[in-house]
Design an enzyme around this catalytic site. Structure first.
Site, PDB file in Angstrom:
ATOM      1  N   GLU A 127      32.927 -35.862  -5.417  1.00 21.29           N
ATOM      2  CA  GLU A 127      32.097 -36.854  -6.129  1.00 21.29           C
ATOM      3  C   GLU A 127      30.604 -36.531  -6.112  1.00 21.29           C
ATOM      4  O   GLU A 127      29.781 -37.380  -5.781  1.00 21.29           O
ATOM      5  CB  GLU A 127      32.337 -38.244  -5.540  1.00 21.29           C
ATOM      6  CG  GLU A 127      33.799 -38.665  -5.597  1.00 21.29           C
ATOM      7  CD  GLU A 127      34.045 -40.070  -5.056  1.00 21.29           C
ATOM      8  OE1 GLU A 127      33.141 -40.650  -4.424  1.00 21.29           O
ATOM      9  OE2 GLU A 127      35.155 -40.582  -5.274  1.00 21.29           O
ATOM     10  N   ASN A 167      36.493 -32.042  -6.313  1.00 23.37           N
ATOM     11  CA  ASN A 167      37.252 -33.253  -6.642  1.00 23.37           C
ATOM     12  C   ASN A 167      36.308 -34.356  -7.137  1.00 23.37           C
ATOM     13  O   ASN A 167      35.252 -34.580  -6.540  1.00 23.37           O
ATOM     14  CB  ASN A 167      37.971 -33.725  -5.362  1.00 23.37           C
ATOM     15  CG  ASN A 167      39.006 -34.804  -5.586  1.00 23.37           C
ATOM     16  OD1 ASN A 167      39.896 -34.646  -6.414  1.00 23.37           O
ATOM     17  ND2 ASN A 167      38.902 -35.909  -4.850  1.00 23.37           N
ATOM     18  N   HIS A 204      41.812 -42.124 -11.430  1.00 23.93           N
ATOM     19  CA  HIS A 204      41.848 -43.576 -11.212  1.00 23.93           C
ATOM     20  C   HIS A 204      41.626 -44.216 -12.579  1.00 23.93           C
ATOM     21  O   HIS A 204      40.493 -44.322 -13.038  1.00 23.93           O
ATOM     22  CB  HIS A 204      40.745 -44.013 -10.243  1.00 23.93           C
ATOM     23  CG  HIS A 204      40.874 -43.470  -8.864  1.00 23.93           C
ATOM     24  ND1 HIS A 204      41.920 -43.803  -8.031  1.00 23.93           N
ATOM     25  CD2 HIS A 204      40.081 -42.633  -8.151  1.00 23.93           C
ATOM     26  CE1 HIS A 204      41.763 -43.187  -6.870  1.00 23.93           C
ATOM     27  NE2 HIS A 204      40.670 -42.463  -6.920  1.00 23.93           N
ATOM     28  N   GLU A 233      44.417 -38.406  -7.065  1.00 29.21           N
ATOM     29  CA  GLU A 233      44.388 -39.773  -6.510  1.00 29.21           C
ATOM     30  C   GLU A 233      44.864 -40.778  -7.551  1.00 29.21           C
ATOM     31  O   GLU A 233      44.265 -41.840  -7.729  1.00 29.21           O
ATOM     32  CB  GLU A 233      42.965 -40.130  -6.055  1.00 29.21           C
ATOM     33  CG  GLU A 233      42.369 -39.143  -5.071  1.00 29.21           C
ATOM     34  CD  GLU A 233      40.957 -39.500  -4.616  1.00 29.21           C
ATOM     35  OE1 GLU A 233      40.503 -40.641  -4.856  1.00 29.21           O
ATOM     36  OE2 GLU A 233      40.308 -38.638  -4.010  1.00 29.21           O
ATOM     37  N   ASP A 235      46.044 -43.630  -9.716  1.00 29.59           N
ATOM     38  CA  ASP A 235      46.480 -45.031  -9.775  1.00 29.59           C
ATOM     39  C   ASP A 235      45.996 -45.599 -11.099  1.00 29.59           C
ATOM     40  O   ASP A 235      45.011 -45.136 -11.662  1.00 29.59           O
ATOM     41  CB  ASP A 235      46.047 -45.857  -8.552  1.00 29.59           C
ATOM     42  CG  ASP A 235      44.599 -45.720  -8.155  1.00 29.59           C
ATOM     43  OD1 ASP A 235      43.767 -45.342  -9.004  1.00 29.59           O
ATOM     44  OD2 ASP A 235      44.278 -46.012  -6.983  1.00 29.59           O
TER      45      ASP A 235
HETATM   46  C1  XIL Z   1      39.391 -44.719  -0.469  1.00 32.96           C
HETATM   47  C2  XIL Z   1      40.512 -45.200   0.427  1.00 32.96           C
HETATM   48  O1  XIL Z   1      41.673 -45.382  -0.358  1.00 32.96           O
HETATM   49  C3  XIL Z   1      40.124 -46.496   1.108  1.00 32.96           C
HETATM   50  O2  XIL Z   1      41.088 -46.842   2.103  1.00 32.96           O
HETATM   51  C4  XIL Z   1      38.754 -46.375   1.758  1.00 32.96           C
HETATM   52  O3  XIL Z   1      38.361 -47.638   2.248  1.00 32.96           O
HETATM   53  C5  XIL Z   1      37.725 -45.870   0.783  1.00 32.96           C
HETATM   54  O4  XIL Z   1      38.170 -44.636   0.231  1.00 32.96           O
HETATM   55  N1  XIL Z   1      37.752 -41.552  -4.095  1.00 32.96           N
HETATM   56  C6  XIL Z   1      38.187 -40.784  -3.033  1.00 32.96           C
HETATM   57  C7  XIL Z   1      39.003 -41.408  -1.960  1.00 32.96           C
HETATM   58  O5  XIL Z   1      37.972 -39.572  -3.032  1.00 32.96           O
HETATM   59  O6  XIL Z   1      38.746 -40.834  -0.703  1.00 32.96           O
HETATM   60  C8  XIL Z   1      38.785 -42.898  -1.904  1.00 32.96           C
HETATM   61  O7  XIL Z   1      39.708 -43.437  -0.949  1.00 32.96           O
HETATM   62  C9  XIL Z   1      38.967 -43.518  -3.261  1.00 32.96           C
HETATM   63  C10 XIL Z   1      37.966 -42.959  -4.223  1.00 32.96           C
END
Ligand code: XIL
Length: 297
Positions: A127, A167, A204, A233, A235
Site C-alpha cells: 500500500e 501488494n 477488496h 485479499e 472480499d
Molecule cells: C486487516 C486485518 O484483516 C484486520 O484484522 C486488521 O485489524 C487490519 O488489517 N489491507 C491489508 C491487510 O493488506 O493486511 C488488512 O488486514 C486489510 C487491508
C-alpha cells in the site's frame, strides 16, 4: 473437484485464505480452512507490529503457529507484510529519515531470516501509493523515494528462494490512476533489474455488481511486464456471485495469474463482517458465491 484448493490445482493455481491465530481453536473454522484451501496468509501475525514489537526483539510465536498449522496440513504460506505504513510497532512509528531506513532494512532481514526457504512468497511492500498514482506520504516515503526499491533488494538478498510481491488495493481498474502508478513502478523495476516477482491485487470490492473496469486487462497488463499476478485479499460486498465468478474467471484467463486468496473463512471472521463478503456464512455453510467460484475454477 469438490474443494476450492483442488479445483484451483487443476490449472496449477492455488486457492488460499487469511488465517487468524486466535481462531485456530475453533473447530468449525479449522475444518473448513483445512478442507478448502491450499495456501494461507497470516491475517495480522507476520506484520511489523507483531514480529518486532520492540526494536531488535523479534517475536514469531503467532506467525509460527499459523505457519506450522498450515504446513502440517500440506498447505503453503504467503508472507504478509514487511514494509507498510500501517501496523508498525510504536517504536518504528516514531522514527524517520536514515534511522527509519535502517530499521526497515533490519526488519526485513530479521523476519526473512526466520522464514528463509519456507514461504511461497512475501508481500515485501504494502500500500505505498495514493489513489491518484502518486506515492503515499508515509514515514517510509519520507526516507527517500528509493525506499521501495531498497526493500526489494534487501529482501532478495535475505531469501532468494521466495517470490517478492508488491501488494496494494484499488489497483483492479485498469484506467485508475493508482493502477497506472503501480504499473509504472513495476515496469521501471523490471527495466532496471530491481528484483520483483509478483504483484498482489488485494481485490477488496465494495458495492457494485460487476467487476471494476477492464479487470482482466489489468491482470494481463501486469503479467506482460514479466511478473506473476495474485489476488491476495479478496472480499466482495454481499459476496456478489457475479463479481466472485468474474474475478475467478479473469484470473483463469491470464496464465500468469497463479492464485487467489480470500481474506478470511466465514463472514463472521471478516474484517468487513457487516458486509458478509466471504464464501462461507457465519455458521460455516457454503454460500452461493462459493458455488460460483468453484464452478468458475
Ligand atoms: C486487516 C486485518 O484483516 C484486520 O484484522 C486488521 O485489524 C487490519 O488489517 N489491507 C491489508 C491487510 O493488506 O493486511 C488488512 O488486514 C486489510 C487491508
Amino acid at each position: 473437484a469438490s474443494t476450492l484448493g483442488a479445483a484451483a490445482a487443476q490449472s496449477g493455481r492455488y486457492f488460499g485464505t487469511a488465517i487468524a491465530a486466535g481462531r485456530l481453536s475453533n473447530s468449525t473454522y479449522t475444518t473448513i480452512a483445512a478442507r478448502e484451501f491450499n495456501m494461507v496468509t497470516a491475517e495480522n501475525e507476520m506484520k511489523p507490529d507483531a514480529t518486532q514489537p520492540n526494536r531488535g526483539q523479534f517475536n514469531f510465536s503467532a506467525g509460527d503457529q499459523i505457519y506450522n498449522w498450515a504446513t502440517q496440513r500440506g498447505m503453503r504460506v504467503r508472507g504478509h507484510t514487511l514494509a507498510w505504513h500501517a501496523q508498525q510497532p510504536g517504536w518504528m512509528q516514531s522514527l524517520s529519515g536514515s534511522s527509519l531506513r535502517q530499521a526497515m532494512i533490519d526488519h526485513i532481514n530479521g523476519v526473512m531470516a526466520h522464514y528463509r526457504g519456507k514461504l511461497h512468497s512475501w508481500d515485501v511492500v504494502n500500500e505505498a501509493f495514493n489513489e491518484d498514482g502518486s506515492r503515499r506520504q508515509s514515514n517510509l516515503q519520507g526516507t527517500g523515494n528509493d525506499w521501495i526499491e531498497v526493500a526489494f533488494r534487501t529482501a532478495r538478498a535475505a531469501d532468494s528462494s521466495t517470490k517478492l510481491c508488491y501488494n496494494d488495493y484499488n489497483i483492479e481498474n485498469w484506467t485508475y490512476g493508482k493502477t497506472q502508478g503501480v504499473y509504472n513502478m513495476i515496469r521501471d523495476f523490471k527495466s532496471r533489474g530491481v528484483p520483483i516477482d509478483c504483484v498482489g491485487l488485494q481485490t477488496h470490492f465494495t458495492g457494485g455488481s460487476s467487476l471494476p473496469g477492464n479487470f482482466q486487462t489489468t491482470l494481463s497488463s501486469f503479467a506482460a511486464l514479466g511478473v506473476d499476478v495474485v489476488l491476495t485479499e479478496v472480499d466482495v460486498t454481499n459476496a456478489s456471485t457475479t463479481q466472485y465468478a468474474g474475478l475467478t474467471q479473469a484470473c483463469l484467463n491470464v496464465p500468469r495469474c497463479i492464485g487467489i486468496t480470500v481474506w478470511g473463512v466465514r463472514d463472521s471472521d471478516s474484517w468487513r463482517a457487516s458486509e458478509n463478503p466471504l464464501l462461507f456464512d457465519g455458521n460455516g455453510n457454503k454460500k452461493s458465491a462459493y458455488t460460483s467460484v468453484l464452478n468458475a475454477l
